[in-house]
Design a protein around this motif. Structure first.
Motif, PDB file in Angstrom:
ATOM      1  N   PRO A  89     -18.586  -4.353  73.468  1.00 38.63           N
ATOM      2  CA  PRO A  89     -18.836  -2.972  73.056  1.00 38.63           C
ATOM      3  C   PRO A  89     -20.177  -2.418  73.525  1.00 38.63           C
ATOM      4  N   THR A  90     -21.075  -3.306  74.001  1.00 41.87           N
ATOM      5  CA  THR A  90     -22.346  -2.803  74.523  1.00 41.87           C
ATOM      6  C   THR A  90     -22.181  -2.218  75.917  1.00 41.87           C
ATOM      7  N   TRP A  99     -12.382  -6.239  69.216  1.00 44.89           N
ATOM      8  CA  TRP A  99     -13.519  -6.730  70.008  1.00 44.89           C
ATOM      9  C   TRP A  99     -14.303  -7.775  69.217  1.00 44.89           C
ATOM     10  N   SER A 141     -20.722   3.852  66.372  1.00 39.28           N
ATOM     11  CA  SER A 141     -20.841   2.912  67.485  1.00 39.28           C
ATOM     12  C   SER A 141     -20.171   1.591  67.148  1.00 39.28           C
ATOM     13  N   ALA A 142     -19.401   1.077  68.094  1.00 40.22           N
ATOM     14  CA  ALA A 142     -18.858  -0.275  67.970  1.00 40.22           C
ATOM     15  C   ALA A 142     -19.963  -1.264  68.314  1.00 40.22           C
ATOM     16  N   PRO A 146      -9.088   1.317  64.793  1.00 45.99           N
ATOM     17  CA  PRO A 146      -9.342   0.617  66.055  1.00 45.99           C
ATOM     18  C   PRO A 146      -8.162   0.726  67.015  1.00 45.99           C
ATOM     19  N   LEU A 166     -22.996   5.549  74.596  1.00 38.90           N
ATOM     20  CA  LEU A 166     -21.733   4.913  74.267  1.00 38.90           C
ATOM     21  C   LEU A 166     -21.139   5.361  72.935  1.00 38.90           C
ATOM     22  N   SER A 167     -21.933   5.941  72.052  1.00 37.15           N
ATOM     23  CA  SER A 167     -21.464   6.292  70.712  1.00 37.15           C
ATOM     24  C   SER A 167     -20.557   7.521  70.727  1.00 37.15           C
ATOM     25  N   GLN A 217     -22.855  -0.236  58.179  1.00 35.74           N
ATOM     26  CA  GLN A 217     -21.989  -1.020  59.062  1.00 35.74           C
ATOM     27  C   GLN A 217     -20.723  -1.393  58.311  1.00 35.74           C
ATOM     28  N   LEU A 239     -12.630   2.263  72.164  1.00 33.59           N
ATOM     29  CA  LEU A 239     -12.321   1.143  71.279  1.00 33.59           C
ATOM     30  C   LEU A 239     -11.711   1.579  69.957  1.00 33.59           C
ATOM     31  N   THR A 281     -17.561   3.665  72.798  1.00 32.69           N
ATOM     32  CA  THR A 281     -16.899   3.461  71.508  1.00 32.69           C
ATOM     33  C   THR A 281     -15.578   4.221  71.435  1.00 32.69           C
ATOM     34  N   VAL A 337     -18.309  -1.533  63.080  1.00 24.56           N
ATOM     35  CA  VAL A 337     -18.715  -0.186  63.459  1.00 24.56           C
ATOM     36  C   VAL A 337     -19.989   0.177  62.705  1.00 24.56           C
TER      37      VAL A 337
END
Length: 684
Positions: A45-46, A99, A186-187, A95, A270-271, A153, A53, A50, A108
């Motif tokens: 996920p980095t 991942w 964010s994942a 989802p 990515l978020s 989270q 995913l 997101t 998340v």
């Protein structure tokens, strides 16, 4: 999602039915987005957006979002709120792929910013903006469990939808304007659940050794120099930090241990960025609610065996509920929280519940049931001459308060009880807040003997204060007093039997069924010029599709309870219980609804200990929707003050919000239309 040949494939999920009135309101609807085939093999996920995913979308607060709710397109959040109003919306996550390991889809992270206006004013995260996870009760989304802020989270499970309840609570003094902020989703790499299994013996031994070394380093301290103490403190801090942020404590750590946090640039790239816009308009909901909503916080678990005895066919369908047996057990609060009646802990527990419920525009009262359906109802556990008494009764958020007919903590003999009642009334009747006082003496009297008991108690009260108000709930007339041609006529004539010994006539909405026109027959018997009022209540009934607060009903069905009160012209509302779940002896015990009652009936919040280490009660989605309905009444009152009451009812009907007990909004859009029209027509 299932795997087929090493690939992720879409799976159509069957509908999830509600307990009552749910239908397609949650768990299933047409027009959603299907999960798409995105990745095979391990997912980092980095390095992956997101949005690839998981699905993210928003739903109104009236939506019941089941675990199989299918995705919808993502729209930014736009809310309208008055000052001193709370508005809520739901952020929904599902989802697309997994991942992570250990049976979860992945972790998340949600990060909230303050909501800021162009002039620099703020609605602060953690104060005005809160997040709560919607947790199913009996499979129905209801409990709203608080999340950490500004960063939370969450574990997501494969093939399951998760809802997050976002609320914006606007302070009374907030400057009007447009407020904007962002929730970034964010994942994360890693998972909260992978290390939650039992700890191997070797790891236990290592943990024990490190904790013991911490204890040895700080004990004893006698004879140590300051430098030595500082060094020992540094060592202890280092060891404890390493332990607390180890994988075994993921679920309790704000950073969740080894779950890898993304840096700011990665979050931006990515978020999923969800923009929030809140219009705070130049209107303040009154701190004291315009319509009293009195709700009981029970001390007692009463096991009722209830039987629907039959239906009397008049010009309405009228249900007669016969109480077969009532068994009084230990007190709910005392049992669950292990506090002894009258101790400091007992007062603290009641005080916490009182103050917590005030934020929902509710005027809570505590109650204890006696023989038959005699009720000891009181809002303040302290006597009228105690300093706490004025603090309670003068609270501006309290619209009405119950005065006990006999002592709460002692009642050794009838003379002492009468003397206590006289002293209470003589102190309170000279206070500025006396206009908010009422006596709730008996619940749903059934025969002439019980009516006479009410009259007798009321006579005694009124010898001390002729202007005292007595509230009586009822769903029928006395069974042994007959009015031609039938039962409904006996019900309508109750005010003649209780006048002047009752001033607040509180009738069950169950009696009316779908016959809203019968309200005129009921209210025609009242004498408002003499201070008589008409309140209503719901309990076991009415049932679906009529408005009530049962678990599994539509969200608009919960909110419509107060729309009905406004349209019918009631001046108050009573709900019999907010914590009447089954007996338990520890705070964290599983919540069980009382047998013989519809699920959720008499339960509007849950003990916080059931879900976490928090001692603060956990609200239900139904309680939040009741609050929204009470806020709607303030909007309608404002509109009525400008254009008249009939115009406000016409607005309810024109927008499709509420036309009658079987005809009201099935989705949220009409609610927004009504609120927007009130805003635009009253904003100038």
């Amino acid at each position: 999602m299932e795997k087929s040949g090493g690939k992720q494939v879409s799976v159509v999920v069957p509908p999830l039915e509600g307990l009552a009135g749910g239908g397609t309101a949650y768990g299933w609807s047409d027009g959603g987005l299907e999960d798409s085939i995105l990745y095979t093999g391990e997912v980092d996920p980095t390095k992956v957006p997101t949005a690839d995913l998981l699905h993210v979308w928003c739903m109104p607060s009236t939506a019941n979002i089941g675990q199989q709710e299918i995705p919808r397109p993502l729209d930014n959040i736009s809310l309208l709120a008055a000052r001193n109003e709370k508005e809520s919306v739901q952020i929904v996550l599902r989802p697309k792929v997994s991942w992570a390991c250990s049976g979860i889809a992945g972790v998340v992270q949600m990060h909230c910013t303050d909501l800021c206006s162009s002039s620099g004013d703020r609605l602060a995260v953690g104060q005005s903006l809160t997040l709560r996870r919607v947790v199913p009760i009996l499979g129905v989304p209801d409990a709203l469990v608080p999340l950490d802020l500004p960063v939370s989270q969450i574990n997501l499970l494969p093939g399951e939808t998760t809802a997050i309840w976002l609320s914006v609570d606007v302070p009374p003094g907030q400057p009007p304007g447009q407020y904007e902020g962002v929730v970034s989703i964010s994942a994360l790499k890693g998972e909260l659940g992978c290390t939650s299994q039992s700890m191997p013996k070797l790891e236990k031994s290592e943990l024990y050794r490190e904790l013991k070394s911490c204890l040895d380093s700080v004990d004893p301290v006698d004879g140590r120099t300051m430098n030595e103490l500082v060094e020992r403190e540094k060592y202890t801090t280092s060891v404890l930090r390493r332990i607390l942020f180890s994988p075994m404590f993921h679920e309790f750590s704000s950073d969740n241990g080894s779950t890898e946090m993304m840096d700011e640039d990665a979050l931006t790239n990515l978020s999923v960025l969800l923009k929030i816009s809140v219009t705070v308009w130049d209107f303040t909901l009154p701190i004291t609610p315009s319509l009293p909503a009195v709700i009981g916080v029970s001390h007692i678990t009463i096991f009722m065996l209830l039987e629907l005895h039959g239906i009397v066919q008049l010009n309405i369908s009228f249900f007669i509920v016969v109480l077969i047996a009532i068994m009084i057990s230990e007190t709910v609060i005392e049992d669950r929280f292990r506090v002894e009646h009258g101790t400091d802990g007992w007062f603290d527990a009641l005080d916490q519940h009182f103050r917590w419920l005030l934020q929902y525009r509710i005027s809570p009262f505590f109650c204890r049931w006696g023989d038959s359906m005699r009720v000891l109802a009181y809002t303040c556990p302290w006597r009228a001459d105690h300093p706490k008494s004025d603090e309670y009764y003068s609270n501006l958020r309290l619209a009405a308060y119950a005065v006990p007919y006999y002592p709460i903590l002692s009642g050794s003999n009838s003379d002492a009880e009468k003397d206590s009642l006289r002293k209470e009334v003589e102190i309170l009747k000279n206070k500025a807040h006396w206009g908010k006082a009422y006596f709730y003496l008996w619940d749903e009297p059934l025969n002439a003997e019980q009516y006479e008991v009410i009259r007798s108690m009321s006579r005694e009260i009124r010898t001390y204060a002729p202007d005292a108000r007595v509230l009586t709930t009822y769903y029928c007339g006395p069974s042994d007093v007959h009015y031609a041609p039938g039962t409904f006529e006996a019900f309508v004539k109750v005010p003649n039997l209780l006048r002047p010994h009752t001033q607040i006539f509180c009738t069950s909405e169950w009696v009316l069924g779908a016959r809203e026109d019968l309200v005129k027959d009921i209210t025609a018997e009242l004498r408002p010029e003499n201070g008589e009022e008409w309140w209503t209540y719901v309990c076991m009934g009415p049932t679906d599709p009529h408005p009530n607060l049962h678990l599994g009903m539509r969200g608009t069905q919960h909110r419509a309870v107060m729309w009905r009160v406004w349209k019918e012209g009631g001046t108050g509302f009573l709900y019999w219980g907010a914590n009447c779940y089954e007996k338990a002896t520890v705070p964290s015990a599983e919540i069980r609804f009382r047998r013989g009652l519809p699920p959720g009936d008499g339960v509007l919040f849950y003990p916080g200990e059931v879900f976490s280490s928090s001692h603060e009660p956990v609200a239900s989605a139904r309680l939040e929707r009741l609050l929204s309905g009470l806020q709607d009444i303030e909007y309608l009152k404002l509109y009525s003050s400008r254009y008249g009451r009939e115009a406000s009812i016409a607005l309810l009907e024109k927008t499709g919000v509420y036309l009658g007990p079987e005809r009201y909004a099935a989705d949220h859009m009409p609610v927004d239309l009504m609120r927007a029209e009130i805003y635009h027509t009253c904003h100038s």
